[in-house]
Design a protein around this motif. Structure first.
Motif, PDB file in Angstrom:
ATOM      1  N   LEU A 220       0.837  -1.196   0.000  1.00 30.82           N
ATOM      2  CA  LEU A 220       0.000   0.000   0.000  1.00 30.82           C
ATOM      3  C   LEU A 220       0.877   1.253   0.000  1.00 30.82           C
ATOM      4  O   LEU A 220       2.002   1.235   0.497  1.00 30.82           O
ATOM      5  N   VAL A 221       0.341   2.338  -0.545  1.00 23.63           N
ATOM      6  CA  VAL A 221       1.044   3.622  -0.527  1.00 23.63           C
ATOM      7  C   VAL A 221       0.722   4.308   0.796  1.00 23.63           C
ATOM      8  O   VAL A 221      -0.438   4.618   1.078  1.00 23.63           O
ATOM      9  N   SER A 222       1.749   4.549   1.607  1.00 24.07           N
ATOM     10  CA  SER A 222       1.531   5.005   2.988  1.00 24.07           C
ATOM     11  C   SER A 222       0.852   6.367   3.082  1.00 24.07           C
ATOM     12  O   SER A 222       0.155   6.655   4.058  1.00 24.07           O
ATOM     13  N   SER A 223       1.039   7.218   2.072  1.00 20.15           N
ATOM     14  CA  SER A 223       0.481   8.565   2.125  1.00 20.15           C
ATOM     15  C   SER A 223      -0.966   8.627   1.636  1.00 20.15           C
ATOM     16  O   SER A 223      -1.604   9.675   1.710  1.00 20.15           O
ATOM     17  N   LEU A 224      -1.502   7.499   1.143  1.00 18.09           N
ATOM     18  CA  LEU A 224      -2.851   7.477   0.582  1.00 18.09           C
ATOM     19  C   LEU A 224      -3.835   6.793   1.526  1.00 18.09           C
ATOM     20  O   LEU A 224      -3.464   5.874   2.265  1.00 18.09           O
ATOM     21  N   SER A 225      -5.072   7.220   1.472  1.00 23.14           N
ATOM     22  CA  SER A 225      -6.132   6.569   2.250  1.00 23.14           C
ATOM     23  C   SER A 225      -6.487   5.218   1.640  1.00 23.14           C
ATOM     24  O   SER A 225      -6.023   4.872   0.538  1.00 23.14           O
ATOM     25  N   ALA A 226      -7.314   4.470   2.352  1.00 24.78           N
ATOM     26  CA  ALA A 226      -7.774   3.181   1.828  1.00 24.78           C
ATOM     27  C   ALA A 226      -8.430   3.368   0.467  1.00 24.78           C
ATOM     28  O   ALA A 226      -8.138   2.638  -0.490  1.00 24.78           O
ATOM     29  N   MET A 227      -9.322   4.353   0.362  1.00 28.17           N
ATOM     30  CA  MET A 227     -10.007   4.588  -0.906  1.00 28.17           C
ATOM     31  C   MET A 227      -9.021   4.947  -2.018  1.00 28.17           C
ATOM     32  O   MET A 227      -9.128   4.450  -3.144  1.00 28.17           O
TER      33      MET A 227
ATOM     34  N   GLN B 201     -17.616  -0.027  -3.238  1.00 25.41           N
ATOM     35  CA  GLN B 201     -18.200  -1.366  -3.181  1.00 25.41           C
ATOM     36  C   GLN B 201     -17.177  -2.406  -2.718  1.00 25.41           C
ATOM     37  O   GLN B 201     -17.501  -3.282  -1.898  1.00 25.41           O
ATOM     38  N   SER B 202     -15.961  -2.304  -3.209  1.00 26.36           N
ATOM     39  CA  SER B 202     -14.955  -3.313  -2.857  1.00 26.36           C
ATOM     40  C   SER B 202     -14.514  -3.181  -1.401  1.00 26.36           C
ATOM     41  O   SER B 202     -14.280  -4.190  -0.723  1.00 26.36           O
ATOM     42  N   LEU B 203     -14.403  -1.961  -0.893  1.00 30.84           N
ATOM     43  CA  LEU B 203     -14.020  -1.777   0.511  1.00 30.84           C
ATOM     44  C   LEU B 203     -15.134  -2.201   1.457  1.00 30.84           C
ATOM     45  O   LEU B 203     -14.873  -2.806   2.507  1.00 30.84           O
ATOM     46  N   VAL B 204     -16.374  -1.923   1.096  1.00 28.52           N
ATOM     47  CA  VAL B 204     -17.496  -2.421   1.896  1.00 28.52           C
ATOM     48  C   VAL B 204     -17.507  -3.946   1.879  1.00 28.52           C
ATOM     49  O   VAL B 204     -17.745  -4.594   2.906  1.00 28.52           O
ATOM     50  N   ARG B 205     -17.209  -4.503   0.729  1.00 32.38           N
ATOM     51  CA  ARG B 205     -17.198  -5.956   0.561  1.00 32.38           C
ATOM     52  C   ARG B 205     -16.249  -6.645   1.553  1.00 32.38           C
ATOM     53  O   ARG B 205     -16.537  -7.724   2.062  1.00 32.38           O
ATOM     54  N   VAL B 206     -15.117  -6.019   1.820  1.00 31.78           N
ATOM     55  CA  VAL B 206     -14.128  -6.627   2.725  1.00 31.78           C
ATOM     56  C   VAL B 206     -14.266  -6.107   4.154  1.00 31.78           C
ATOM     57  O   VAL B 206     -13.374  -6.300   4.986  1.00 31.78           O
ATOM     58  N   GLY B 207     -15.381  -5.424   4.446  1.00 36.98           N
ATOM     59  CA  GLY B 207     -15.671  -5.025   5.824  1.00 36.98           C
ATOM     60  C   GLY B 207     -14.993  -3.763   6.304  1.00 36.98           C
ATOM     61  O   GLY B 207     -14.770  -3.586   7.504  1.00 36.98           O
ATOM     62  N   LEU B 208     -14.671  -2.853   5.372  1.00 41.40           N
ATOM     63  CA  LEU B 208     -13.945  -1.637   5.761  1.00 41.40           C
ATOM     64  C   LEU B 208     -14.755  -0.363   5.525  1.00 41.40           C
ATOM     65  O   LEU B 208     -14.187   0.702   5.262  1.00 41.40           O
TER      66      LEU B 208
ATOM     67  N   MET C  52      -4.264   1.668  10.464  1.00 39.39           N
ATOM     68  CA  MET C  52      -4.993   0.395  10.399  1.00 39.39           C
ATOM     69  C   MET C  52      -4.112  -0.754  10.873  1.00 39.39           C
ATOM     70  O   MET C  52      -2.881  -0.694  10.813  1.00 39.39           O
ATOM     71  N   SER C  53      -4.768  -1.815  11.339  1.00 40.34           N
ATOM     72  CA  SER C  53      -4.052  -3.031  11.735  1.00 40.34           C
ATOM     73  C   SER C  53      -3.566  -3.763  10.489  1.00 40.34           C
ATOM     74  O   SER C  53      -3.969  -3.454   9.358  1.00 40.34           O
ATOM     75  N   GLY C  54      -2.708  -4.776  10.696  1.00 42.63           N
ATOM     76  CA  GLY C  54      -2.232  -5.577   9.577  1.00 42.63           C
ATOM     77  C   GLY C  54      -3.373  -6.244   8.826  1.00 42.63           C
ATOM     78  O   GLY C  54      -3.387  -6.285   7.588  1.00 42.63           O
ATOM     79  N   GLY C  55      -4.349  -6.763   9.584  1.00 40.49           N
ATOM     80  CA  GLY C  55      -5.487  -7.418   8.947  1.00 40.49           C
ATOM     81  C   GLY C  55      -6.301  -6.453   8.107  1.00 40.49           C
ATOM     82  O   GLY C  55      -6.760  -6.794   7.014  1.00 40.49           O
ATOM     83  N   GLN C  56      -6.461  -5.226   8.606  1.00 39.85           N
ATOM     84  CA  GLN C  56      -7.206  -4.212   7.847  1.00 39.85           C
ATOM     85  C   GLN C  56      -6.438  -3.794   6.595  1.00 39.85           C
ATOM     86  O   GLN C  56      -7.027  -3.605   5.526  1.00 39.85           O
TER      87      GLN C  56
ATOM     88  N   SER D  17      -3.762 -15.218  13.460  1.00 31.92           N
ATOM     89  CA  SER D  17      -4.571 -16.332  12.955  1.00 31.92           C
ATOM     90  C   SER D  17      -5.994 -15.902  12.603  1.00 31.92           C
ATOM     91  O   SER D  17      -6.552 -16.348  11.587  1.00 31.92           O
ATOM     92  N   LYS D  18      -6.581 -15.022  13.410  1.00 26.32           N
ATOM     93  CA  LYS D  18      -7.954 -14.576  13.132  1.00 26.32           C
ATOM     94  C   LYS D  18      -8.022 -13.788  11.829  1.00 26.32           C
ATOM     95  O   LYS D  18      -8.897 -14.023  10.984  1.00 26.32           O
ATOM     96  N   SER D  19      -7.089 -12.851  11.635  1.00 27.94           N
ATOM     97  CA  SER D  19      -7.058 -12.072  10.399  1.00 27.94           C
ATOM     98  C   SER D  19      -6.780 -12.971   9.199  1.00 27.94           C
ATOM     99  O   SER D  19      -7.348 -12.778   8.118  1.00 27.94           O
TER     100      SER D  19
END
Length: 228
Positions: free
Chosen positions: A97-104, A127-134, A145-149, A177-179
């Motif tokens: 991921l690009v550290s300076s950019l948001s998830a979107m 749609q894709s971020l909602v799909r993965v629970g974010l 964000m956590s590693g899993g996120q 393990s949960k992530s």
């Protein structure tokens, strides 16, 4: 009807001084559309080299690679890039991921490269971020964000344009393990929807969660077992 992926006697040979290293040593393989396949092997087995070839990130020294019937083993870099951009989604262990950019913004980036119009991009990203629970992390940067996120963002980025093939390279390697279980569940769902999923791992217990496990050792396929 032909195979989605077909490798015909593939070699990848590197020179090391006066000797040669056969990262792939005569690999032949077929994968059909809609399969969930794991390629498992220890470090140095050739599994990452195999993924790079399957994902059109590299070309073989010799042998043929047919993707949907087209020989991609001797295509130009530009043609390989176009195939990757339109047909393949990548999920990496390191998130990338690009550290300076948001998830979107991270998810949107490859869609910009595809010259997709802004309205469609924003819709697919959401749609894709909602799909993965974010849904509640859309504007968070990786450091927030956590590693899993972060891995979920990487998955959203890989699936936003609905590529038919998903490559996941050690996608649970940096996760608890949960992530890790959550990532496998998402990959399972994508496969049930018709995506071809190819999972690269050194962990046999992770590999067992797919429908077919291909074991690679010293550049050769030593076992190809179907679990479902």
């Amino acid at each position: 009807m032909g195979h989605l992926i077909e490798l015909q006697d593939i070699y990848k040979i590197y020179r090391a001084g006066d000797s040669e290293v056969r990262a792939l040593d005569g690999v032949s393989l077929q994968i059909d559309s809609g399969e969930f396949v794991s390629i498992v092997g220890q470090s140095g087995s050739g599994k990452s080299t195999l993924m790079n070839l399957l994902g059109c990130l590299d070309t073989p020294t010799r042998g043929a690679y047919l993707l949907d019937g087209s020989d991609v083993s001797s295509m130009s870099d530009n043609k390989l890039s176009d195939i990757r951009n339109r047909r393949i989604g990548f999920i990496f262990q390191g998130f990338n991921l690009v550290s300076s950019l948001s998830a979107m913004e991270n998810v949107e980036l490859p869609l910009i490269y595809r010259k997709m119009d802004r309205g469609q991009r924003k819709k697919l990203v959401y749609q894709s971020l909602v799909r993965v629970g974010l849904k509640k992390r859309l504007n968070h940067r990786p450091s927030e964000m956590s590693g899993g996120q972060q891995q979920r963002v990487a998955i959203a980025r890989a699936i936003a344009a609905s590529p038919p093939i998903i490559f996941a390279d050690e996608p649970t390697g940096n996760l608890d393990s949960k992530s890790g279980e959550d990532v496998i569940r998402i990959l399972r769902e994508l496969n049930r929807e018709g995506r071809t999923v190819i999972l690269i791992t050194h962990d046999n217990s992770i590999a067992q969660k797919s429908d077919r496990v291909i074991h690679i050792h010293d550049g050769k396929i030593v076992l190809d077992e179907r679990l479902a």
